[in-house]
Design a protein around this motif. Sequence first.
Motif, PDB file in Angstrom:
ATOM      1  N   ASP A 110     145.345 -97.732  61.960  1.00  0.00           N
ATOM      2  CA  ASP A 110     145.864 -98.839  62.948  1.00  0.00           C
ATOM      3  C   ASP A 110     144.849 -98.004  64.110  1.00  0.00           C
ATOM      4  O   ASP A 110     144.115 -97.309  64.596  1.00  0.00           O
ATOM      5  CB  ASP A 110     147.686 -97.527  63.283  1.00  0.00           C
ATOM      6  CG  ASP A 110     148.876 -98.545  62.984  1.00  0.00           C
ATOM      7  OD1 ASP A 110     148.057 -99.987  61.866  1.00  0.00           O
ATOM      8  OD2 ASP A 110     149.249 -97.668  61.960  1.00  0.00           O
ATOM      9  N   HIS A 111     144.524 -99.182  64.578  1.00  0.00           N
ATOM     10  CA  HIS A 111     143.716 -98.996  66.027  1.00  0.00           C
ATOM     11  C   HIS A 111     144.197-100.961  67.053  1.00  0.00           C
ATOM     12  O   HIS A 111     144.539-101.148  66.982  1.00  0.00           O
ATOM     13  CB  HIS A 111     142.739 -99.387  65.589  1.00  0.00           C
ATOM     14  CG  HIS A 111     141.195 -99.753  66.436  1.00  0.00           C
ATOM     15  ND1 HIS A 111     140.078-100.781  66.553  1.00  0.00           N
ATOM     16  CD2 HIS A 111     141.050 -98.879  67.642  1.00  0.00           C
ATOM     17  CE1 HIS A 111     138.889 -99.860  68.035  1.00  0.00           C
ATOM     18  NE2 HIS A 111     139.579 -99.291  68.242  1.00  0.00           N
ATOM     19  N   HIS A 167     154.588 -98.867  55.237  1.00  0.00           N
ATOM     20  CA  HIS A 167     153.137 -98.965  56.939  1.00  0.00           C
ATOM     21  C   HIS A 167     151.717 -99.852  56.362  1.00  0.00           C
ATOM     22  O   HIS A 167     150.936 -99.210  55.608  1.00  0.00           O
ATOM     23  CB  HIS A 167     153.571 -97.761  56.902  1.00  0.00           C
ATOM     24  CG  HIS A 167     152.486 -97.717  58.870  1.00  0.00           C
ATOM     25  ND1 HIS A 167     153.259 -99.349  59.701  1.00  0.00           N
ATOM     26  CD2 HIS A 167     151.484 -97.623  59.630  1.00  0.00           C
ATOM     27  CE1 HIS A 167     152.099 -99.291  60.546  1.00  0.00           C
ATOM     28  NE2 HIS A 167     151.125 -98.050  60.675  1.00  0.00           N
ATOM     29  N   VAL A 168     151.806-100.697  56.874  1.00  0.00           N
ATOM     30  CA  VAL A 168     150.899-101.448  56.683  1.00  0.00           C
ATOM     31  C   VAL A 168     149.759-101.154  58.326  1.00  0.00           C
ATOM     32  O   VAL A 168     149.995-101.650  58.553  1.00  0.00           O
ATOM     33  CB  VAL A 168     150.268-103.133  55.936  1.00  0.00           C
ATOM     34  CG1 VAL A 168     149.200-103.567  56.393  1.00  0.00           C
ATOM     35  CG2 VAL A 168     151.541-103.489  55.021  1.00  0.00           C
ATOM     36  N   PRO A 169     148.816-100.429  58.190  1.00  0.00           N
ATOM     37  CA  PRO A 169     147.839-100.389  59.130  1.00  0.00           C
ATOM     38  C   PRO A 169     146.545-101.960  59.722  1.00  0.00           C
ATOM     39  O   PRO A 169     146.394-102.728  59.149  1.00  0.00           O
ATOM     40  CB  PRO A 169     146.943 -99.255  59.106  1.00  0.00           C
ATOM     41  CG  PRO A 169     147.207 -98.701  57.092  1.00  0.00           C
ATOM     42  CD  PRO A 169     148.951 -99.847  57.019  1.00  0.00           C
ATOM     43  N   GLY A 170     147.200-101.820  60.860  1.00  0.00           N
ATOM     44  CA  GLY A 170     146.028-103.039  61.176  1.00  0.00           C
ATOM     45  C   GLY A 170     145.591-102.543  62.448  1.00  0.00           C
ATOM     46  O   GLY A 170     145.722-101.467  63.627  1.00  0.00           O
ATOM     47  N   THR A 171     144.768-103.615  63.393  1.00  0.00           N
ATOM     48  CA  THR A 171     144.379-103.564  64.493  1.00  0.00           C
ATOM     49  C   THR A 171     145.528-104.445  65.997  1.00  0.00           C
ATOM     50  O   THR A 171     145.734-105.453  65.361  1.00  0.00           O
ATOM     51  CB  THR A 171     143.024-104.753  64.671  1.00  0.00           C
ATOM     52  OG1 THR A 171     142.019-103.697  64.186  1.00  0.00           O
ATOM     53  CG2 THR A 171     143.121-104.129  66.644  1.00  0.00           C
ATOM     54  N   VAL A 172     145.016-103.408  66.689  1.00  0.00           N
ATOM     55  CA  VAL A 172     146.108-104.642  67.966  1.00  0.00           C
ATOM     56  C   VAL A 172     146.078-104.629  68.756  1.00  0.00           C
ATOM     57  O   VAL A 172     144.951-103.379  69.280  1.00  0.00           O
ATOM     58  CB  VAL A 172     147.727-103.364  68.236  1.00  0.00           C
ATOM     59  CG1 VAL A 172     148.831-104.042  69.197  1.00  0.00           C
ATOM     60  CG2 VAL A 172     148.550-103.399  66.243  1.00  0.00           C
ATOM     61  N   CYS A 215     154.299 -95.306  60.922  1.00  0.00           N
ATOM     62  CA  CYS A 215     153.472 -94.583  59.346  1.00  0.00           C
ATOM     63  C   CYS A 215     153.964 -93.541  58.875  1.00  0.00           C
ATOM     64  O   CYS A 215     153.553 -92.554  57.989  1.00  0.00           O
ATOM     65  CB  CYS A 215     152.066 -94.575  60.271  1.00  0.00           C
ATOM     66  SG  CYS A 215     151.244 -93.744  58.877  1.00  0.00           S
ATOM     67  N   GLU A 218     140.549 -97.595  57.249  1.00  0.00           N
ATOM     68  CA  GLU A 218     142.314 -98.498  56.946  1.00  0.00           C
ATOM     69  C   GLU A 218     143.200 -97.252  57.964  1.00  0.00           C
ATOM     70  O   GLU A 218     144.406 -96.537  57.535  1.00  0.00           O
ATOM     71  CB  GLU A 218     142.775 -97.907  55.861  1.00  0.00           C
ATOM     72  CG  GLU A 218     142.564 -98.932  54.891  1.00  0.00           C
ATOM     73  CD  GLU A 218     142.720-100.671  55.091  1.00  0.00           C
ATOM     74  OE1 GLU A 218     143.393-100.765  55.780  1.00  0.00           O
ATOM     75  OE2 GLU A 218     141.818-101.854  54.884  1.00  0.00           O
ATOM     76  N   SER A 238     136.203 -97.432  66.377  1.00  0.00           N
ATOM     77  CA  SER A 238     136.967 -98.578  65.123  1.00  0.00           C
ATOM     78  C   SER A 238     136.949 -97.215  63.941  1.00  0.00           C
ATOM     79  O   SER A 238     138.008 -97.274  63.139  1.00  0.00           O
ATOM     80  CB  SER A 238     137.175 -99.349  64.776  1.00  0.00           C
ATOM     81  OG  SER A 238     135.702 -99.968  64.361  1.00  0.00           O
ATOM     82  N   ARG A 258     153.773 -97.171  66.292  1.00  0.00           N
ATOM     83  CA  ARG A 258     152.229 -97.408  65.843  1.00  0.00           C
ATOM     84  C   ARG A 258     152.480 -96.247  64.555  1.00  0.00           C
ATOM     85  O   ARG A 258     152.858 -96.197  63.575  1.00  0.00           O
ATOM     86  CB  ARG A 258     151.280 -97.771  65.535  1.00  0.00           C
ATOM     87  CG  ARG A 258     151.253 -99.168  65.878  1.00  0.00           C
ATOM     88  CD  ARG A 258     151.118-100.585  65.424  1.00  0.00           C
ATOM     89  NE  ARG A 258     151.047-100.519  63.697  1.00  0.00           N
ATOM     90  CZ  ARG A 258     150.402-101.685  63.199  1.00  0.00           C
ATOM     91  NH1 ARG A 258     151.525-102.898  63.549  1.00  0.00           N
ATOM     92  NH2 ARG A 258     149.972-102.420  62.645  1.00  0.00           N
TER      93      ARG A 258
END
Length: 340
Positions: free
Chosen positions: A155-156, A318-323, A311, A153, A149, A307
Motif C-alpha cells: 500500500d502506498h 487485502h489487495v495493496p494499492g496506491t491511495v 492488511c 506490492e 514508491s 490500510r
Amino acid sequence: MPTTLKDVALRAGVSIKTVSNVIHGNIHVKEEKRQRVLQALKELNYQPNLPARYLRKGRVGILSLVIPELRNPYFAEIAEAVIDAAAEQSYRVMLDFTSGTYEHERQAIEKLHSNLIDGIILNSLMLKAEDLHIQGNEKLPIVLLGEHSLDMEYDHVTFDNVAAAYAATTHLLQLGRRQIAVIGFSRQMQRETTLLRFRGYAQALADAGLSLQESLLVYTPTAYDRESGAQAVHTLLERQQPFDALFCFNDLMAFGAMRALYERGLHVPEDIAVVGFDDLEEARFSVPSLTTVAPDKRQIGTTAVTRLLQCINGPETHVPGTVTVPFRLTMRESTGFTPQ
C-alpha cells in the motif's frame, strides 16, 4: 467490577456483537449505532483487555512509524495523525526517524521484527526494493508514505505532487508574475519530491508559453530547511537575476526566503510573491502569512493506519494499492490575499 461488553451493549441498546464490531473497527456498522456505542464506551469508561486480545490474535498491539526527520513540522503533523488514528483502534505507535539517509533507513528496517510490532508505516527517501526483504520481517505488513514508491506490492499513500506544483505555479502566473524562481531544485534530481514538483512547475510554464530559465533555478542542499531558503534568495540576488515570484518546494524554505527578502529590503508580495508547500501551522502565523500547497495530512495519516490494519487483519484478502489523497492551494498574504 470492570465494565464488560454486555454493559456497553445494554447502555447503547445494541447487541454485544455490534459493540465488538465497533471496537474492532468493523466498517459494516450503521453510523447511528456506531455513535451510540462510542458514547456508551465513553460514559462507562470501558477499558479493553488489550494484552489478552493481542495474545489471542498473535499480535503485540504496536505499529512502527519510520519518518525522515523530526525537526520538520510536516512529519510531526503526519506522526500526530498516525498516532491518533492508531489509538482509535487501540494500537500504540513506535516512532523512529532516519535523517533521510540510506544507512539509517536500512538500520531502522533491520531492527523491526514481527515479535516487536505488527506492521510498519514507512516514509522512505532512499531504500531500494530489496532492502525490505530482510530475514525476519519479510511478512510484516508495510504501508509506504511519500513519493518514494519502491515499485512493490505494498500500500502506498501519497498525493499528486505534479498537480500540486502545477497549481502553485499557475497561481503565480495568474497574478501576472513571469519571472518565477524555484527554491528546492536539485542538480542530481535524486529525490522523487524534487523531480515531481519540478515537473509540475515546468509544465505550468510551458502551458503559459514560457520557457525554463536556468538562472531562475536555485540548487539547494538536501536539507529543505529555513537556512537553505535564505541562502537561495541571497544566491538569486547575487546573480542579479530579476525575479518577481518564488515557488519554494516546502514551507520551511519559504520562511527562510521571506526573511532573506526582508533583510535585503524587498517586500512580500509587492516586490516578490512567495508560495510554499506543506501548509504548516506556522504558515498561518508568519508575517506575511504564507500561500502554500496544503496536502490533507490528517487523511494521509488516517488512511495509512486504515490500510495497514486491513492488511494485518486480513492478509489473505487485502489487495495493496496506491491511495492518492487530496490537496488544496491555500491563498494568503504572501501572494496578496487576505486570509479567510
